[in-house]
Design an enzyme around this catalytic site. Structure first.
Site, short mmCIF file in Angstrom:
data_model
loop_
_atom_site.label_atom_id
_atom_site.label_comp_id
_atom_site.label_asym_id
_atom_site.label_seq_id
_atom_site.Cartn_x
_atom_site.Cartn_y
_atom_site.Cartn_z
N ARG A 1 25.22 -2.11 -10.18
CA ARG A 1 25.16 -3.38 -9.43
C ARG A 1 23.92 -4.17 -9.84
NH1 ARG A 1 25.70 -1.65 -3.15
NH2 ARG A 1 27.37 -0.13 -3.31
N LEU B 1 18.94 -1.32 -11.55
CA LEU B 1 18.02 -0.97 -12.64
C LEU B 1 17.52 -2.22 -13.36
CD1 LEU B 1 16.66 1.07 -14.57
CD2 LEU B 1 18.71 0.94 -15.98
N THR B 2 18.42 -3.14 -13.60
CA THR B 2 18.04 -4.36 -14.33
C THR B 2 16.91 -5.08 -13.60
OG1 THR B 2 20.30 -4.52 -15.11
CG2 THR B 2 18.95 -6.50 -15.32
N TYR C 1 18.27 1.98 -22.53
CA TYR C 1 17.09 1.11 -22.55
C TYR C 1 17.03 0.04 -23.63
CZ TYR C 1 15.44 4.22 -18.97
OH TYR C 1 15.34 4.92 -17.80
N PHE D 1 7.06 12.88 -20.12
CA PHE D 1 6.38 12.37 -18.92
C PHE D 1 7.37 11.60 -18.08
CE2 PHE D 1 5.44 9.45 -22.48
CZ PHE D 1 6.03 8.27 -22.03
#
Ligand SMILES: CC(C)(COP(=O)(O)OP(=O)(O)OC[C@H]1O[C@@H](n2cnc3c(N)ncnc32)[C@H](O)[C@@H]1OP(=O)(O)O)[C@@H](O)C(=O)NCCC(=O)NCCS
Length: 409
Positions: free
Chosen positions: A89, A92-93, A121, A409
């Protein structure tokens, strides 16, 4: 729908980390959760909210990372997670855009991350910047080339990692700057690396170390576990799992690898994280015994192209006008003249005709010295306007040794 984003405070850590556990399907031991909390920088930990509920998160570590020719403050992006109920949805963006703006505001010009999946990514301007090899050496024995270095002043010392932690830390700190991609470790990072509760062991036994030293001090160490096993005929079939092998010089390096490969009762050595130019490959007389799998490692994003390109060293002179495509960080999307040689670099905005047009992710890929720009040209991923430009830029940006972080990490 929009999901307001803000940094969390410490009291929100349980809800923040729960999103991570749900997204990764991960059930950490409470001690592991505490360790990750100790590493977390709350003011760099962003949450996207759906009402009172956290729907997505991301965080960043303030890393000091080796880049060609020096050390640089880099944002180490981590903990990227969206609740399974809220995926696809745009959560993340929005988090990525906000995080990149924050990184820029902090004055960092480069972001780096480890990706759980390689497809995520690129759209945010990150490029695959380093590669790790996963070794499996069956019938392990150190049959090295005849001229492999030997130093009679070196001796080995077996120790419990916790008892020699200071010596490991000092040795690592002395070599960290040698290879782009490596980063300085905080005490919390060592806590996690050396953690050795039963749930850390995953059935492979306790963490072990062997140090290489002479009368002047430690020159290297190996960190590993041994999963011992015997077949039905009583024949040993142990596997040594190597986590880290660091040395200050080739003779210590060769001695430690010999020790790892020549262990009694061990028939297989597995090393999860090795650089593509691991000197072991040159040391082995019979390279066919080494099976290597190739996996993308660091992904790098130039958050401010000019500052990032000026902050590293170059292997050869170059003077080129680069037109950058970048719709996520529009301040990068313009023409830049990069003038560099081994003594220094300058990157300035210009309006000149470009020699080459590249997506910002291609510069991220090349940044640590991977040397793959001309392969991208051959693949049709860059637009070269002045013939020969990409070759020159690729040579100038390539570096030895090859980039590798060596620790997630
Ligand atoms: C990866 C993850 C964070 C994506 O979050 P999200 O909110 O669903 O992502 P978005 O809705 O903003 O997606 C943006 C775009 O990326 C694409 N995308 C997102 N995750 C993807 C994936 N795993 N593989 C391929 N494409 C992906 C979407 O399809 C969308 O494409 P579009 O712009 O062409 O429509 C989420 O799926 C997740 O938490 N996964 C599990 C944990 C994880 O792997 N985290 C990453 C750690 S490095």
């Amino acid at each position: 729908m929009t999901y307001p984003i803000r940094p969390i405070d410490e009291s929100e850590w349980p809800a923040f980390s729960q999103v991570l556990h749900e997204a990764f399907g991960w059930t950490p031991h409470p001690t592991q959760t505490e360790r990750y909390k100790a590493e977390t920088e709350f003011d760099r930990s962003l949450a996207a909210f759906d009402g009172a509920q956290i729907a997505g998160v991301t965080s960043a570590y303030s890393l000091t990372m080796a880049v060609p020719g020096g050390m640089l403050s880099v944002a180490g992006v981590t903990a990227v997670s969206v609740l399974p109920s809220h995926r696809r949805r745009g959560v993340l963006t929005s988090l990525m855009r906000r995080q990149l703006a924050d990184i820029r505001d902090r004055g960092e010009s480069v972001a780096a991350l480890y990706a759980s999946e390689a497809l995520i990514y690129g759209r945010f301007g990150y490029g695959r910047a380093s590669t790790e090899l996963r070794f499996r050496i069956a019938g392990a024995r150190s049959t090295f080339v005849t001229d492999a270095p030997r130093d009679p002043s070196l001796r080995l010392r077996v120790a419990k990692p916790a008892d020699v932690r200071g010596e490991l830390e000092r040795l690592f700190a002395s070599v960290v700057a040698r290879r782009p991609g490596r980063y300085e470790r905080k005490p919390q990072t060592w806590d996690i690396l050396l953690a050795d509760e039963e749930f850390d062991q995953r059935g492979a036994g306790s963490l072990r170390t062997v140090l290489a030293e002479d009368d002047h001090g430690v020159r290297g160490y190996a960190l590993f576990r041994i999963k011992s096993s015997w077949d039905g005929d009583g024949i040993s079939d142990g596997t040594l799992k190597l986590f880290e092998l660091e040395a200050s010089d080739p003779a210590a390096y060769a001695l430690l690898w010999r020790n790892v490969l020549d262990r009694d009762l061990v028939t297989t050595v597995e090393a999860e994280r090795r650089p593509v130019d691991d000197p072991l490959i040159a040391l082995l007389a019979d390279q066919r015994r080494l099976r290597a799998r190739w996996v993308d490692e660091l992904w790098v994003r130039l958050v401010e192209v000019d500052r990032a390109l000026s902050a590293r060293a170059y292997s050869a002179p170059v003077d080129v006008v680069i037109e950058v495509d970048d719709d996520v960080c529009p301040w990068n999307a313009r023409r830049w003249r990069l003038t560099a040689d081994p003594s220094g670099a300058e990157c300035k905005p210009v309006d000149d005709e470009p020699d080459v047009t590249v997506p910002v992710s291609a510069l991220g890929s090349a940044y640590l010295g991977d040397g793959t720009l001309d392969e991208r040209l051959a693949a049709g991923l860059l637009r070269e306007h002045t013939p020969g430009t990409v070759r020159r830029l690729a040579v100038a940006m390539s570096w030895s040794p090859k980039p590798w972080a060596g620790l997630v990490f």
